[in-house]
Write an enzyme that holds these catalytic residues in place. Structure first.
Site, PDB file in Angstrom:
ATOM      1  N   LEU A 230      39.396  40.280  39.583  1.00  0.00           N
ATOM      2  CA  LEU A 230      38.789  39.800  40.820  1.00  0.00           C
ATOM      3  C   LEU A 230      37.442  39.184  40.463  1.00  0.00           C
ATOM      4  O   LEU A 230      36.720  39.712  39.613  1.00  0.00           O
ATOM      5  CB  LEU A 230      38.573  40.949  41.807  1.00  0.00           C
ATOM      6  CG  LEU A 230      39.812  41.555  42.464  1.00  0.00           C
ATOM      7  CD1 LEU A 230      39.420  42.778  43.279  1.00  0.00           C
ATOM      8  CD2 LEU A 230      40.494  40.545  43.367  1.00  0.00           C
ATOM      9  N   ASP A 231      37.121  38.068  41.086  1.00  0.00           N
ATOM     10  CA  ASP A 231      35.814  37.464  40.859  1.00  0.00           C
ATOM     11  C   ASP A 231      34.700  38.456  41.157  1.00  0.00           C
ATOM     12  O   ASP A 231      34.885  39.394  41.940  1.00  0.00           O
ATOM     13  CB  ASP A 231      35.631  36.238  41.758  1.00  0.00           C
ATOM     14  CG  ASP A 231      36.460  35.051  41.304  1.00  0.00           C
ATOM     15  OD1 ASP A 231      36.888  35.049  40.136  1.00  0.00           O
ATOM     16  OD2 ASP A 231      36.674  34.141  42.121  1.00  0.00           O
ATOM     17  N   LYS A 232      33.549  38.217  40.570  1.00  0.00           N
ATOM     18  CA  LYS A 232      32.402  39.094  40.768  1.00  0.00           C
ATOM     19  C   LYS A 232      32.107  39.313  42.248  1.00  0.00           C
ATOM     20  O   LYS A 232      31.835  40.421  42.687  1.00  0.00           O
ATOM     21  CB  LYS A 232      31.174  38.503  40.070  1.00  0.00           C
ATOM     22  CG  LYS A 232      29.904  39.327  40.233  1.00  0.00           C
ATOM     23  CD  LYS A 232      28.731  38.685  39.506  1.00  0.00           C
ATOM     24  CE  LYS A 232      27.462  39.504  39.699  1.00  0.00           C
ATOM     25  NZ  LYS A 232      26.314  38.889  38.990  1.00  0.00           N
TER      26      LYS A 232
END
Length: 432
Positions: A230-232
């Site tokens: 998952l993106d930051k």
């Protein structure tokens, strides 16, 4: 003729499922459902059981097997089109990740027709005689750190975590510590080196970016057990493999697009029509290396890769200035939801990289809500400082039992607060 040297046989014993005390309670889920009534009906229908956190699966134990020295001797049968050497070997050896197959190739442990091949992208053809010896596991380069984790589900094979926003999934240049991987290594042991190479695998909201150095042993050794990302700035559910068999099994599910991944987001404006399917290839933005772009018609020219998303408006907010939208991914590409939303002209609220800026939000809010509400909404977006995107449902086939399991977790407080304010700030227009 296929010949694979024997590995130790598996001894199957039943173990109990575990759940961290930090997992959301039934009362917190009730509050969530009362706050997001339409989402609650959608989540329950998606998950297939009423208790969305507890899972009654009783997976059987598969002991960790090193697999080093495992030998494959086989002949390539009829093939259609191009098939890479690493892909073909991975399809013939169960329980071994492609990253480890690639390592074996680069180390000179694979021959085709008696000749050593050290290029993972070498194309095999019908009649080729392939011999492979699986390499040793590489030592980890990520360090264990005592970081609190929100564990939704855990057994001896998989771990499902509710990742908070702002946390990076795995170490990388600029983020060597404080990542989800660092925390998981403190919580439990993981396979030494089983990262799944992304050179041709799917990459999406959660998976490795194309500019990650996946070809190196370093990339693999800092991502123990990580199958997707998952993106930051994105919060929500992520599954981690605790043994190489589980990692390979889950990686194959991602490759075949059989993993159920559902997201909710807030958009700048409202999609029209209110539900549909968008199928536009996604590739690297030629004007901005950190951004992807939906590029119509570019698939045949190799600039982008096939990408398809389904969306549905759950609720229209702030008189049409925003919408709560459900996304289901058919494919997985880097920033797929964000790129498709931008292409549709409804970038995610708070997504400064893809056009969901505060100025765009203000222009949409000005004619629909009061000045005081505009100021509050912009203040919350400034404080949030990330795209309004949450991975709400995750479903997959358990790599040991074969049972389909599904999990859900409520959005974090900052996202819920913005939804509440948008809902109150203007005339609520419900979608039928």
């Amino acid at each position: 003729m296929l010949s694979i040297s024997q590995v130790p046989s598996f001894s199957l014993t039943t173990v109990k499922s575990l759940r961290s005390p930090s997992s959301p309670s039934s009362s917190s889920l009730s509050i969530f459902f009362s706050f997001f009534p339409k989402v609650s009906r959608f989540v329950i229908a998606s998950s297939g059981f009423s208790n969305l956190v507890e899972c009654t699966t009783t997976p059987e134990t598969i002991p960790r097997v090193n697999n080093a020295g495992l030998k494959l001797e086989d002949t390539v049968e009829s093939v259609n089109g191009k098939i890479r050497l690493d892909s073909w070997i991975s399809s013939r050896v169960n329980g071994v990740s492609r990253a480890r197959v690639q390592s074996s190739i680069r180390l000179g442990l694979v021959t085709v027709n008696g000749r050593i091949i050290d290029k993972v992208s070498h194309n095999v053809k019908s009649g080729d005689e392939v011999n492979c010896i699986i390499s040793e596991l590489q030592p980890l380069k990520a360090e264990a750190e005592d970081i609190p984790l929100d564990i939704v589900y855990e057994d001896k094979h998989v771990l499902v975590v509710n990742k908070p926003a702002y946390m990076v999934v795995h170490p990388a240049p600029g983020n060597p510590n404080g990542t989800l991987v660092n925390g998981i290594l403190h919580h439990c042991s993981l396979p030494l080196c089983v990262a799944y190479s992304n050179q041709e695998d799917d990459s999406d909201e959660e998976t490795f970016s194309d500019d990650d150095d996946d070809s190196s042993s370093y990339a693999a050794s800092v991502r123990p057990g990580i199958v997707h990302r998952l993106d930051k700035g994105t919060s929500g559910l992520l599954v981690v493999a605790k043994d190489e068999h589980s990692h390979a099994h889950l990686a194959e599910q991602f490759k075949l697009h059989t993993i159920e991944r559902v997201y909710i987001s807030l958009t700048s404006g409202v999609p029209s029509p209110s539900q549909g399917r968008i199928e536009v290839p996604i590739g690297r933005d030629s004007n901005n290396r950190i951004r992807m772009a939906a590029i119509p018609g570019s698939l045949s020219r190799g600039r982008a890769r096939h990408a398809a998303s389904r969306y549905k408006v759950i609720e229209t907010l702030a008189g049409g200035a925003s919408a709560l939208v459900e996304w289901r991914l058919e494919t997985g590409r880097t920033h797929q939801i964000r790129a498709h939303a931008k292409y549709m002209g409804i970038p995610l609220l708070g997504d400064e990289v893809y056009g969901g800026t505060k100025s765009v939000a203000l222009s949409l809010l000005q004619k629909r809500v009061s000045r005081s509400d505009q100021e509050q909404i912009l203040e919350l977006l400034t404080k949030m400082d990330r795209p309004c995107l949450h991975a709400i449902v995750l479903g997959f086939e358990h790599p040991c039992t074969g049972e389909v399991v599904r999990f859900s977790c409520p959005p974090p407080p900052d996202l819920a607060e913005i939804v509440g304010l948008l809902r109150r700030s203007g005339k609520k227009d419900k979608v039928k």
